[in-house]
Motif scaffolding. Sequence first.
Motif, PDB file in Angstrom:
ATOM      1  N   MET A 150      -6.459   4.339 -22.402  1.00 10.43           N
ATOM      2  CA  MET A 150      -6.127   3.157 -21.681  1.00 10.43           C
ATOM      3  C   MET A 150      -6.672   3.267 -20.268  1.00 10.43           C
ATOM      4  SD  MET A 150      -2.381   2.988 -23.269  1.00 10.43           S
ATOM      5  CE  MET A 150      -2.539   4.739 -23.470  1.00 10.43           C
ATOM      6  N   ALA A 151      -7.356   2.278 -19.883  1.00 11.69           N
ATOM      7  CA  ALA A 151      -7.966   2.300 -18.568  1.00 11.69           C
ATOM      8  C   ALA A 151      -6.905   2.227 -17.475  1.00 11.69           C
ATOM      9  CB  ALA A 151      -8.935   1.128 -18.431  1.00 11.69           C
ATOM     10  N   LYS A 152      -7.095   3.026 -16.446  1.00  8.05           N
ATOM     11  CA  LYS A 152      -6.173   2.999 -15.317  1.00  8.05           C
ATOM     12  C   LYS A 152      -6.235   1.617 -14.677  1.00  8.05           C
ATOM     13  CE  LYS A 152      -4.980   5.411 -11.110  1.00  8.05           C
ATOM     14  NZ  LYS A 152      -5.285   6.515 -10.220  1.00  8.05           N
ATOM     15  N   GLY A 153      -5.068   1.047 -14.449  1.00  5.31           N
ATOM     16  CA  GLY A 153      -5.022  -0.257 -13.826  1.00  5.31           C
ATOM     17  C   GLY A 153      -5.184  -1.416 -14.809  1.00  5.31           C
ATOM     18  N   ASN A 154      -5.326  -1.142 -16.098  1.00  8.99           N
ATOM     19  CA  ASN A 154      -5.468  -2.198 -17.088  1.00  8.99           C
ATOM     20  C   ASN A 154      -4.126  -2.927 -17.224  1.00  8.99           C
ATOM     21  OD1 ASN A 154      -5.646  -3.782 -19.394  1.00  8.99           O
ATOM     22  ND2 ASN A 154      -6.789  -2.274 -20.535  1.00  8.99           N
ATOM     23  N   PRO A 155      -4.073  -4.218 -16.920  1.00  7.37           N
ATOM     24  CA  PRO A 155      -2.789  -4.931 -16.989  1.00  7.37           C
ATOM     25  C   PRO A 155      -2.304  -5.151 -18.418  1.00  7.37           C
ATOM     26  CG  PRO A 155      -4.564  -6.455 -16.534  1.00  7.37           C
ATOM     27  CD  PRO A 155      -5.160  -5.062 -16.489  1.00  7.37           C
ATOM     28  N   ASN A 156      -3.120  -4.841 -19.410  1.00  3.62           N
ATOM     29  CA  ASN A 156      -2.746  -5.058 -20.808  1.00  3.62           C
ATOM     30  C   ASN A 156      -2.226  -3.807 -21.496  1.00  3.62           C
ATOM     31  OD1 ASN A 156      -3.440  -7.835 -20.874  1.00  3.62           O
ATOM     32  ND2 ASN A 156      -5.576  -7.224 -20.867  1.00  3.62           N
ATOM     33  N   SER A 157      -2.063  -2.693 -20.780  1.00  2.00           N
ATOM     34  CA  SER A 157      -1.534  -1.477 -21.389  1.00  2.00           C
ATOM     35  C   SER A 157      -0.705  -0.688 -20.380  1.00  2.00           C
ATOM     36  CB  SER A 157      -2.676  -0.612 -21.928  1.00  2.00           C
ATOM     37  OG  SER A 157      -3.536  -0.216 -20.889  1.00  2.00           O
ATOM     38  N   LYS A 158       0.309   0.035 -20.930  1.00  4.35           N
ATOM     39  CA  LYS A 158       1.175   0.843 -20.072  1.00  4.35           C
ATOM     40  C   LYS A 158       1.692   2.013 -20.884  1.00  4.35           C
ATOM     41  CE  LYS A 158       5.642   0.726 -17.743  1.00  4.35           C
ATOM     42  NZ  LYS A 158       6.579   1.255 -18.712  1.00  4.35           N
ATOM     43  N   ILE A 159       1.449   3.234 -20.410  1.00  2.00           N
ATOM     44  CA  ILE A 159       1.972   4.430 -21.073  1.00  2.00           C
ATOM     45  C   ILE A 159       3.375   4.699 -20.526  1.00  2.00           C
ATOM     46  CG2 ILE A 159       0.902   6.042 -19.454  1.00  2.00           C
ATOM     47  CD1 ILE A 159       0.393   7.882 -21.949  1.00  2.00           C
ATOM     48  N   ASN A 160       4.285   5.075 -21.411  1.00  2.00           N
ATOM     49  CA  ASN A 160       5.696   5.243 -21.055  1.00  2.00           C
ATOM     50  C   ASN A 160       6.075   6.719 -20.896  1.00  2.00           C
ATOM     51  OD1 ASN A 160       6.189   2.378 -21.277  1.00  2.00           O
ATOM     52  ND2 ASN A 160       6.011   2.652 -23.472  1.00  2.00           N
ATOM     53  N   GLY A 161       5.273   7.467 -20.162  1.00  2.00           N
ATOM     54  CA  GLY A 161       5.526   8.878 -19.935  1.00  2.00           C
ATOM     55  C   GLY A 161       4.224   9.648 -19.939  1.00  2.00           C
ATOM     56  N   PRO A 162       4.311  10.978 -20.046  1.00  2.00           N
ATOM     57  CA  PRO A 162       3.097  11.794 -20.040  1.00  2.00           C
ATOM     58  C   PRO A 162       2.322  11.638 -21.351  1.00  2.00           C
ATOM     59  CG  PRO A 162       5.012  13.174 -20.420  1.00  2.00           C
ATOM     60  CD  PRO A 162       5.530  11.785 -20.128  1.00  2.00           C
ATOM     61  N   LEU A 163       1.025  11.875 -21.291  1.00  2.00           N
ATOM     62  CA  LEU A 163       0.182  11.806 -22.490  1.00  2.00           C
ATOM     63  C   LEU A 163       0.467  13.029 -23.353  1.00  2.00           C
ATOM     64  CD1 LEU A 163      -2.027  10.478 -24.154  1.00  2.00           C
ATOM     65  CD2 LEU A 163      -3.704  11.676 -22.739  1.00  2.00           C
ATOM     66  N   LYS A 164       1.397  12.869 -24.315  1.00  2.66           N
ATOM     67  CA  LYS A 164       1.763  13.948 -25.224  1.00  2.66           C
ATOM     68  C   LYS A 164       2.335  13.334 -26.493  1.00  2.66           C
ATOM     69  CE  LYS A 164       6.489  14.838 -23.739  1.00  2.66           C
ATOM     70  NZ  LYS A 164       7.448  15.857 -23.339  1.00  2.66           N
ATOM     71  N   VAL A 165       2.405  14.140 -27.552  1.00  3.45           N
ATOM     72  CA  VAL A 165       2.969  13.687 -28.817  1.00  3.45           C
ATOM     73  C   VAL A 165       4.386  13.175 -28.585  1.00  3.45           C
ATOM     74  CG1 VAL A 165       3.725  14.448 -31.107  1.00  3.45           C
ATOM     75  CG2 VAL A 165       1.519  15.213 -30.207  1.00  3.45           C
ATOM     76  N   GLY A 166       4.695  12.011 -29.146  1.00  2.46           N
ATOM     77  CA  GLY A 166       6.015  11.414 -29.021  1.00  2.46           C
ATOM     78  C   GLY A 166       6.131  10.364 -27.932  1.00  2.46           C
ATOM     79  N   THR A 167       5.176  10.322 -27.007  1.00  2.00           N
ATOM     80  CA  THR A 167       5.195   9.322 -25.944  1.00  2.00           C
ATOM     81  C   THR A 167       4.701   7.989 -26.492  1.00  2.00           C
ATOM     82  OG1 THR A 167       4.849  10.952 -24.200  1.00  2.00           O
ATOM     83  CG2 THR A 167       4.245   8.694 -23.666  1.00  2.00           C
ATOM     84  N   SER A 168       5.368   6.920 -26.116  1.00  2.00           N
ATOM     85  CA  SER A 168       4.942   5.591 -26.555  1.00  2.00           C
ATOM     86  C   SER A 168       4.105   4.925 -25.466  1.00  2.00           C
ATOM     87  CB  SER A 168       6.153   4.724 -26.893  1.00  2.00           C
ATOM     88  OG  SER A 168       6.904   4.444 -25.733  1.00  2.00           O
ATOM     89  N   PHE A 169       3.396   3.888 -25.881  1.00  2.00           N
ATOM     90  CA  PHE A 169       2.690   3.050 -24.923  1.00  2.00           C
ATOM     91  C   PHE A 169       2.716   1.618 -25.430  1.00  2.00           C
ATOM     92  CE2 PHE A 169      -0.541   4.536 -27.846  1.00  2.00           C
ATOM     93  CZ  PHE A 169      -1.410   3.467 -28.024  1.00  2.00           C
ATOM     94  N   ASP A 170       2.695   0.696 -24.496  1.00  2.00           N
ATOM     95  CA  ASP A 170       2.714  -0.727 -24.804  1.00  2.00           C
ATOM     96  C   ASP A 170       1.354  -1.308 -24.465  1.00  2.00           C
ATOM     97  OD1 ASP A 170       5.522  -0.708 -25.436  1.00  2.00           O
ATOM     98  OD2 ASP A 170       5.911  -0.597 -23.285  1.00  2.00           O
ATOM     99  N   TRP A 171       0.857  -2.157 -25.339  1.00  2.74           N
ATOM    100  CA  TRP A 171      -0.422  -2.806 -25.092  1.00  2.74           C
ATOM    101  C   TRP A 171      -0.386  -4.222 -25.644  1.00  2.74           C
ATOM    102  CZ3 TRP A 171      -3.699  -3.548 -29.513  1.00  2.74           C
ATOM    103  CH2 TRP A 171      -3.283  -2.884 -30.667  1.00  2.74           C
ATOM    104  N   LYS A 172      -1.246  -5.064 -25.100  1.00  5.40           N
ATOM    105  CA  LYS A 172      -1.258  -6.468 -25.478  1.00  5.40           C
ATOM    106  C   LYS A 172      -2.579  -6.831 -26.133  1.00  5.40           C
ATOM    107  CE  LYS A 172       1.903  -7.999 -21.906  1.00  5.40           C
ATOM    108  NZ  LYS A 172       2.149  -8.928 -20.806  1.00  5.40           N
ATOM    109  N   THR A 173      -2.471  -7.660 -27.159  1.00  9.13           N
ATOM    110  CA  THR A 173      -3.646  -8.223 -27.799  1.00  9.13           C
ATOM    111  C   THR A 173      -3.273  -9.598 -28.331  1.00  9.13           C
ATOM    112  OG1 THR A 173      -5.382  -7.877 -29.443  1.00  9.13           O
ATOM    113  CG2 THR A 173      -3.206  -7.085 -30.030  1.00  9.13           C
ATOM    114  N   HIS A 174      -4.112 -10.560 -28.103  1.00 13.97           N
ATOM    115  CA  HIS A 174      -3.896 -11.929 -28.575  1.00 13.97           C
ATOM    116  C   HIS A 174      -2.512 -12.449 -28.189  1.00 13.97           C
ATOM    117  CE1 HIS A 174      -7.626 -11.572 -30.756  1.00 13.97           C
ATOM    118  NE2 HIS A 174      -7.179 -10.472 -31.327  1.00 13.97           N
TER     119      HIS A 174
END
Length: 76
Positions: free
Chosen positions: A1-25
């Motif tokens: 996910m690109a830093k500063g991308n308004p369509n995605s957000k990681i919900n913690g550190p980049l590791k197994v079990g961490t979720s992220f939210d992203w938008k499409t359509h």
Amino acid sequence: MAKGNPNSKINGPLKVGTSFDWKTHGLTIRSTFHTVENKSKVGWSGPAFGSFAIHNWQFIKLGNKTVVKVEESMEG
């Protein structure tokens, strides 16, 4: 996910079990990392559009280039 991308957000550190939210359509999707191998692999899965999707990306160094191998599967 690109830093500063308004369509995605990681919900913690980049590791197994961490979720992220992203938008499409106009829809927001929450996915969870199932694989994180520094500089070589990343994979995530989650529900999307009434189905369940699995994505795996592998980064392969070839000289001064990087090839990205992408695998995706869906059910539902």
